[in-house]
Design a protein around this motif. Structure first.
Motif, PDB file in Angstrom:
ATOM      1  N   TYR A   1      -0.033  17.125 -15.517  1.00 18.62           N
ATOM      2  CA  TYR A   1      -0.903  18.100 -16.163  1.00 18.62           C
ATOM      3  C   TYR A   1      -2.364  17.697 -15.962  1.00 18.62           C
ATOM      4  CZ  TYR A   1       3.322  19.763 -18.438  1.00 18.62           C
ATOM      5  OH  TYR A   1       4.580  20.260 -18.670  1.00 18.62           O
ATOM      6  N   ARG A   2      -3.200  18.696 -15.773  1.00 16.92           N
ATOM      7  CA  ARG A   2      -4.623  18.433 -15.590  1.00 16.92           C
ATOM      8  C   ARG A   2      -5.192  17.786 -16.847  1.00 16.92           C
ATOM      9  NH1 ARG A   2      -8.064  20.511 -12.011  1.00 16.92           N
ATOM     10  NH2 ARG A   2      -6.615  22.171 -11.438  1.00 16.92           N
ATOM     11  N   ARG A   3      -5.922  16.692 -16.646  1.00 21.77           N
ATOM     12  CA  ARG A   3      -6.436  15.943 -17.789  1.00 21.77           C
ATOM     13  C   ARG A   3      -7.868  16.332 -18.120  1.00 21.77           C
ATOM     14  NH1 ARG A   3      -5.960   9.377 -18.500  1.00 21.77           N
ATOM     15  NH2 ARG A   3      -6.660   9.282 -20.656  1.00 21.77           N
TER      16      ARG A   3
ATOM     17  N   ARG B   1       0.860  -1.183   0.000  1.00 15.61           N
ATOM     18  CA  ARG B   1       0.000   0.000   0.000  1.00 15.61           C
ATOM     19  C   ARG B   1       0.894   1.229   0.000  1.00 15.61           C
ATOM     20  NH1 ARG B   1      -5.144  -1.042   3.845  1.00 15.61           N
ATOM     21  NH2 ARG B   1      -5.949   0.528   2.396  1.00 15.61           N
ATOM     22  N   ASN B   2       0.470   2.213  -0.789  1.00 14.52           N
ATOM     23  CA  ASN B   2       1.297   3.412  -0.919  1.00 14.52           C
ATOM     24  C   ASN B   2       0.403   4.641  -1.075  1.00 14.52           C
ATOM     25  OD1 ASN B   2       3.798   4.863  -1.312  1.00 14.52           O
ATOM     26  ND2 ASN B   2       3.240   5.042  -3.467  1.00 14.52           N
ATOM     27  N   THR B   3       0.836   5.737  -0.478  1.00 14.48           N
ATOM     28  CA  THR B   3       0.169   7.026  -0.626  1.00 14.48           C
ATOM     29  C   THR B   3       1.176   8.026  -1.176  1.00 14.48           C
ATOM     30  OG1 THR B   3      -1.308   6.593   1.235  1.00 14.48           O
ATOM     31  CG2 THR B   3      -1.060   8.886   0.545  1.00 14.48           C
ATOM     32  N   TYR B   4       0.832   8.652  -2.282  1.00 10.86           N
ATOM     33  CA  TYR B   4       1.734   9.658  -2.837  1.00 10.86           C
ATOM     34  C   TYR B   4       0.922  10.880  -3.254  1.00 10.86           C
ATOM     35  CZ  TYR B   4       0.218   7.952  -7.449  1.00 10.86           C
ATOM     36  OH  TYR B   4      -0.518   7.582  -8.534  1.00 10.86           O
ATOM     37  N   GLU B   5       1.591  11.988  -3.311  1.00 13.10           N
ATOM     38  CA  GLU B   5       0.920  13.219  -3.706  1.00 13.10           C
ATOM     39  C   GLU B   5       1.703  13.911  -4.805  1.00 13.10           C
ATOM     40  OE1 GLU B   5       2.399  16.706  -0.725  1.00 13.10           O
ATOM     41  OE2 GLU B   5       0.844  15.358   0.064  1.00 13.10           O
ATOM     42  N   TYR B   6       0.983  14.657  -5.627  1.00 15.74           N
ATOM     43  CA  TYR B   6       1.605  15.410  -6.714  1.00 15.74           C
ATOM     44  C   TYR B   6       0.843  16.705  -6.911  1.00 15.74           C
ATOM     45  CZ  TYR B   6      -2.229  13.380  -9.444  1.00 15.74           C
ATOM     46  OH  TYR B   6      -3.461  12.994  -9.900  1.00 15.74           O
ATOM     47  N   THR B   7       1.520  17.666  -7.493  1.00 15.01           N
ATOM     48  CA  THR B   7       0.919  18.964  -7.767  1.00 15.01           C
ATOM     49  C   THR B   7       0.777  19.142  -9.258  1.00 15.01           C
ATOM     50  OG1 THR B   7       1.940  19.879  -5.781  1.00 15.01           O
ATOM     51  CG2 THR B   7       1.123  21.452  -7.414  1.00 15.01           C
ATOM     52  N   LEU B   8      -0.404  19.491  -9.719  1.00 15.53           N
ATOM     53  CA  LEU B   8      -0.654  19.688 -11.141  1.00 15.53           C
ATOM     54  C   LEU B   8       0.136  20.876 -11.665  1.00 15.53           C
ATOM     55  CD1 LEU B   8      -4.496  19.078 -11.255  1.00 15.53           C
ATOM     56  CD2 LEU B   8      -2.734  17.590 -12.177  1.00 15.53           C
ATOM     57  N   THR B   9       0.768  20.699 -12.821  1.00 15.87           N
ATOM     58  CA  THR B   9       1.477  21.784 -13.482  1.00 15.87           C
ATOM     59  C   THR B   9       0.456  22.597 -14.262  1.00 15.87           C
ATOM     60  OG1 THR B   9       3.427  20.385 -13.658  1.00 15.87           O
ATOM     61  CG2 THR B   9       3.368  22.345 -15.049  1.00 15.87           C
TER      62      THR B   9
END
Length: 483
Positions: A444-446, A275-283
């Motif tokens: 990037y926002r999809r 199990r993994n939790t990751y976060e990212y910020t949209l460019t």
């Protein structure tokens, strides 16, 4: 080191093989007589076409080979005679020759294979609607009413060597999992005796796939859906083993007899869960957006002694992304959705031709990567980013090079004139000089992205680069949508 000359000699042999000629026929007499347009001409035309129209492609092809031009009607007749089954045969045989005679890359002696599917937009014709179908709903009841025919494409690719082992083009409503089983069954001879790690996304997880791999001692990393074996997965905090017992109803639902027999023998499905939790910020240009947090589950049968939690996560996200870029290269750089006919045979062969073209370009990509590493102390200062060869430059160059096409049209005839060893080495050196940076962490926002104008690019890649849009009637601009 990849020996490109030997690989192209193997492709040259395949193009003239009696087995290839047999697979290419749609009639008993097809491609048996001497014609202005030979079987090899048709195959190479499909693989290396690059112009906007058939007339331009014909002019370029025959002028490069210094052959007399033919009529457009004759060309289309020859193209339509080719059986679409021939390209899967060549793609599979080319991969088989690659593993037999090349020094290929592995990770701890494992081949890293990835499978994924994608949707291809096709020309609108009754023949393609009837065979491939498309999106149906409460208003569109059957294939005859479909507005835009679409096909489901699936490939099994070696992400470390950029070689496609197998490919399938099927009707739109075909599930991706049966297509993966078709890949694995057709590649059993090629993969025999090799250590395999198979990477798949969340649409492939199934007991059938896990059992199939266990029976053949293949390793796998499959991203799971959040509800997959939920009551067992909830007991895992970060990394652990679950035992899912089989019952008679479940065993009966398994689709393959050998899987049912194996399930009855072992009694329970043993899986390692991460199990993994990751976060990212949209460019999103200069605008700042809050980070997006995602919870993920991964199922694998790799041992924790050899593959730690972090290594499995890196292996899945870094290596499987190469499979996503394969579709970007095929759809965008090779323009697989550019069609010059509405005939089923021609459209299907055009797609398969681009897939084979990618495998050829992948040889040069890997050779250029090796050349860059060998000469990095000479050419490159310390850079902020890692740099890799530009695949677009490779695809554009190989499709435009008349000497490369001549070499594949008749290797023995042009061998003395072109001197392939020196010529191919010079191509690799040129490709190694033209690079692009790898910028990790970009997102990037999809969907739901506001746009001021309609993108003019004809070829979209899974909605990311050029997604479907709808007009905003209460203000200027457009909004990206899923459909």
């Amino acid at each position: 080191m990849i020996d490109i000359k030997r690989a192209l000699e193997a492709l040259d042999w395949l193009l003239s093989s009696p087995d290839t000629a047999s697979a290419a026929r749609t009639t008993i007499r097809g491609f048996t007589q001497s014609r202005k347009i030979s079987l090899r001409d048709v195959l190479l035309f499909y693989v290396f076409r690059s112009a906007e129209t058939t007339n331009k492609d014909m002019a370029l092809y025959f002028s490069k080979l210094e052959k007399p031009n033919v009529s457009k009607q004759a060309m289309f007749k020859a193209l339509n005679k080719l059986n679409p089954d021939v390209f899967p045969f060549i793609i599979h045989s080319f991969a088989k020759e690659f593993y037999m005679h090349q020094e290929y890359h592995t990770l701890d002696d494992y081949l890293i294979l990835a499978c994924d599917g994608s949707v291809l937009d096709l020309p609108n014709s009754s023949e393609l609607r009837g065979y491939y179908g498309g999106v149906t709903n409460m208003y569109i009841k059957d294939n005859s009413q479909v507005k835009k025919p679409q096909a489901k494409c699936s490939i099994l690719v070696d992400v470390l060597n950029h070689v496609i082992l197998d490919s399938v083009i099927a009707p739109y409503k075909t599930s991706e999992l049966p297509m993966l089983f078709e890949h694995l069954k057709s590649c059993e001879e090629v993969l025999q005796g090799k250590k395999i790690i198979l990477l798949c996304d969340r649409y492939y997880g199934s007991a059938d796939l896990f059992l199939y791999n266990a029976l053949r001692d293949y390793k796998f990393i499959v991203r799971g859906k959040t509800n997959f074996y939920k009551e067992y997965v909830n007991s895992i905090e970060r990394d652990g083993i679950i035992e899912v017992p089989f019952n008679r109803a479940w065993i009966k639902r398994l689709k393959y007899e050998d899987n049912r027999a194996y399930a009855e023998r072992v009694g329970a499905l043993s899986l390692r869960v991460i199990r993994n939790t990751y976060e990212y910020t949209l460019t999103d240009g200069k605008a700042t957006t809050p980070p997006t947090v995602t919870d993920s589950i991964y199922f694998t049968n790799l041992e924790s002694d050899s593959f730690s939690t972090e290594r499995i996560l890196e292996l899945y996200h870094v290596q499987r992304w190469d499979n996503e870029t394969v579709y970007f290269d095929i759809k965008n750089h090779l323009e697989a959705e550019r069609f010059n006919s509405t005939k089923y045979n021609i459209v299907t062969n055009e797609i398969y031709g681009k897939i084979l073209c990618f495998s050829v370009c992948g040889l040069f990509y890997e050779a250029a990567c090796e050349d860059s590493k060998e000469n990095s102390h000479i050419r490159e200062p310390s850079n902020k980013y890692e740099y890799i060869p530009n695949m677009k430059n490779i695809t554009d160059t190989l499709r435009a090079e008349h000497r490369f096409l001549k070499l594949l049209s008749d290797f023995k005839m042009y061998e003395r004139e072109i001197m392939p060893a020196e010529y191919l080495s010079s191509l690799v050196r040129d490709f190694a000089k033209t690079k692009v940076p790898v910028r990790p962490g970009r997102h990037y926002r999809r969907w739901g992205r506001w746009m001021t104008w309609i993108p003019t690019a004809k070829f979209r890649v899974d909605g990311r680069r050029n997604p479907p849009i709808k007009k905003l009637y209460n203000g200027p601009g457009y909004l990206t949508t899923q459909r």
